[in-house]
Design an enzyme around this catalytic site. Structure first.
Site, PDB file in Angstrom:
ATOM      1  N   GLN A 144       0.620  10.896  17.920  1.00 32.22           N
ATOM      2  CA  GLN A 144       2.162  12.427  17.325  1.00 32.22           C
ATOM      3  C   GLN A 144       2.608  11.561  16.764  1.00 32.22           C
ATOM      4  O   GLN A 144       2.968   9.912  17.059  1.00 32.22           O
ATOM      5  CB  GLN A 144       2.811  12.588  18.259  1.00 32.22           C
ATOM      6  CG  GLN A 144       4.254  13.706  17.824  1.00 32.22           C
ATOM      7  CD  GLN A 144       3.404  14.815  17.815  1.00 32.22           C
ATOM      8  OE1 GLN A 144       2.519  15.487  17.648  1.00 32.22           O
ATOM      9  NE2 GLN A 144       3.630  15.403  16.704  1.00 32.22           N
TER      10      GLN A 144
ATOM     11  N   LYS B 140       1.380  21.280  23.363  1.00 29.21           N
ATOM     12  CA  LYS B 140       0.718  20.626  23.086  1.00 29.21           C
ATOM     13  C   LYS B 140      -0.285  21.401  25.102  1.00 29.21           C
ATOM     14  O   LYS B 140      -1.734  21.462  24.883  1.00 29.21           O
ATOM     15  CB  LYS B 140      -0.114  20.009  22.405  1.00 29.21           C
ATOM     16  CG  LYS B 140      -0.642  19.484  20.712  1.00 29.21           C
ATOM     17  CD  LYS B 140      -0.115  19.105  19.977  1.00 29.21           C
ATOM     18  CE  LYS B 140       0.658  19.143  18.434  1.00 29.21           C
ATOM     19  NZ  LYS B 140       0.670  17.407  18.164  1.00 29.21           N
TER      20      LYS B 140
ATOM     21  N   ASP C 249      -6.972  15.183  15.091  1.00 24.75           N
ATOM     22  CA  ASP C 249      -5.815  15.191  14.426  1.00 24.75           C
ATOM     23  C   ASP C 249      -6.631  15.914  12.701  1.00 24.75           C
ATOM     24  O   ASP C 249      -6.661  16.350  11.838  1.00 24.75           O
ATOM     25  CB  ASP C 249      -5.468  14.923  14.039  1.00 24.75           C
ATOM     26  CG  ASP C 249      -4.430  15.225  15.039  1.00 24.75           C
ATOM     27  OD1 ASP C 249      -3.682  16.757  14.448  1.00 24.75           O
ATOM     28  OD2 ASP C 249      -2.304  14.580  15.333  1.00 24.75           O
TER      29      ASP C 249
END
Ligand code: NDP
Length: 283
Positions: free
Chosen positions: A97, A53, A120
């Site tokens: 995460q 990422k 997200d």
């Protein structure tokens, strides 16, 4: 017949280079898009995902700032950390995460991210907007699947789309996106009777189960567009999808590879959600 490959790695590269142009124009207006990644503990796979990422962010000119919290952090510590990031004007996107250590409530932690920074797309407001079909931040993997289908100019109206998997992060949101585009959608799960009889009806087949090689050649309609979301590590160390690629590519019309398919495109969507959040923030 051999399927056309939908090359996620190439599409992601193209997307990141387009995003770089947007970032340059934002920078011209004094805005530097920033993504904060938070990891609690030391999960090895999470570390690799975060590295990918931050590489993608660098490619598009987005700042990525990683926050490593110790595995024994209390929920209060993590929530306090997120609250600081929510109030930090240089941060436009925040991701935590997963998986989190077992003593932490992943649901409460992910819901604590400010709606506007929830890149997200897991916040209930964003998921609610997705259900309504109104603008919000769309989860990255489902968006990646749709962008890949669009790159192959797949039509949805009047077509049957089958989604295998009903998770909140992939199966359900991808089904909602397909519904919004006018497809007739069937969602399967681990209790579905005669899965093959259903997948064989699919003009568009999206598979997200985490079961290596679940979808075999006999389960796919000739000419179908097949999106393989699965990421499975075999005992040999090889990474494969949920679709038996070598045999299915012989019948499908389009197919995504693993690796090099939905994975890199998902990361590109995360960068796009961050750039869009920065642009919105400035309005
Ligand atoms: P989950 O484990 O949360 O969900 C899996 C889903 O698959 C469940 O709904 C389950 O059904 C269903 N399922 C399992 N076995 C079968 C079966 N034999 N037949 C039909 N349905 C079945 O996984 P995720 O959705 O989080 O992830 C799915 C896969 O996608 C994983 O391999 C994951 O690593 C990968 N992934 C990849 C991403 C990327 O960037 N490319 C991003 C996110 C995930 P039930 O609900 O009944 O248990």
């Amino acid at each position: 017949m051999t399927a056309q490959l939908i090359d996620g790695a190439a599409l992601a590269k193209e997307k990141l280079s387009q995003l770089k142009q947007t970032v340059i124009s934002l920078q011209g207006r004094g805005i530097q898009p920033g993504l904060a990644t938070v990891q609690v503990g030391d999960d090895a796979a999470s570390r690799i995902y975060i590295r990918n990422k931050s590489r993608a962010c660098a490619e598009a000119g987005v700042n990525s700032i990683h926050h490593d919290l110790p595995a024994q952090s209390s929920e209060r510590d993590v929530l306090r950390h997120i609250d600081t990031l929510n109030r930090d004007a240089s941060v436009h996107g925040i991701i935590v995460q997963l998986p989190l250590p077992k003593h932490l409530d992943a649901r409460r932690i992910s819901q604590s991210i400010a709606v506007a920074k929830d890149v997200d797309g897991f916040n209930w407001r964003n998921l609610g907007a997705l259900m309504e079909g109104t603008p919000g931040i769309v989860p990255c993997t489902p968006r990646a699947a749709m962008v890949m289908l669009d790159s192959a100019k797949i039509r949805f109206e009047g077509r049957h789309a089958v989604v295998v998997g009903r998770s909140n992060i992939v199966g359900k949101p991808v089904a909602l996106l397909l519904i919004a585009r006018g497809a007739t959608v069937t969602v399967c799960n681990s209790h579905t009777a005669d899965l093959g009889a259903i997948t064989r009806q699919a003009d568009v087949l999206v598979v997200a189960t985490g079961k290596a090689g679940l979808i075999t050649r006999d389960m796919v309609k000739p000419g179908a567009a097949v999106i393989d979301v699965g990421i499975n590590r075999l005992p040999t160390g090889k990474i494969v999808g949920d679709v038996a690629f070598d045999e299915v590519k012989v019948v499908a019309g389009w197919i995504t590879p693993v690796p090099g398919g939905v994975g890199p495109m998902t990361v590109a969507m995360l960068v796009e959600n961050t750039v869009n959040a920065a642009a919105r923030n400035q309005q």
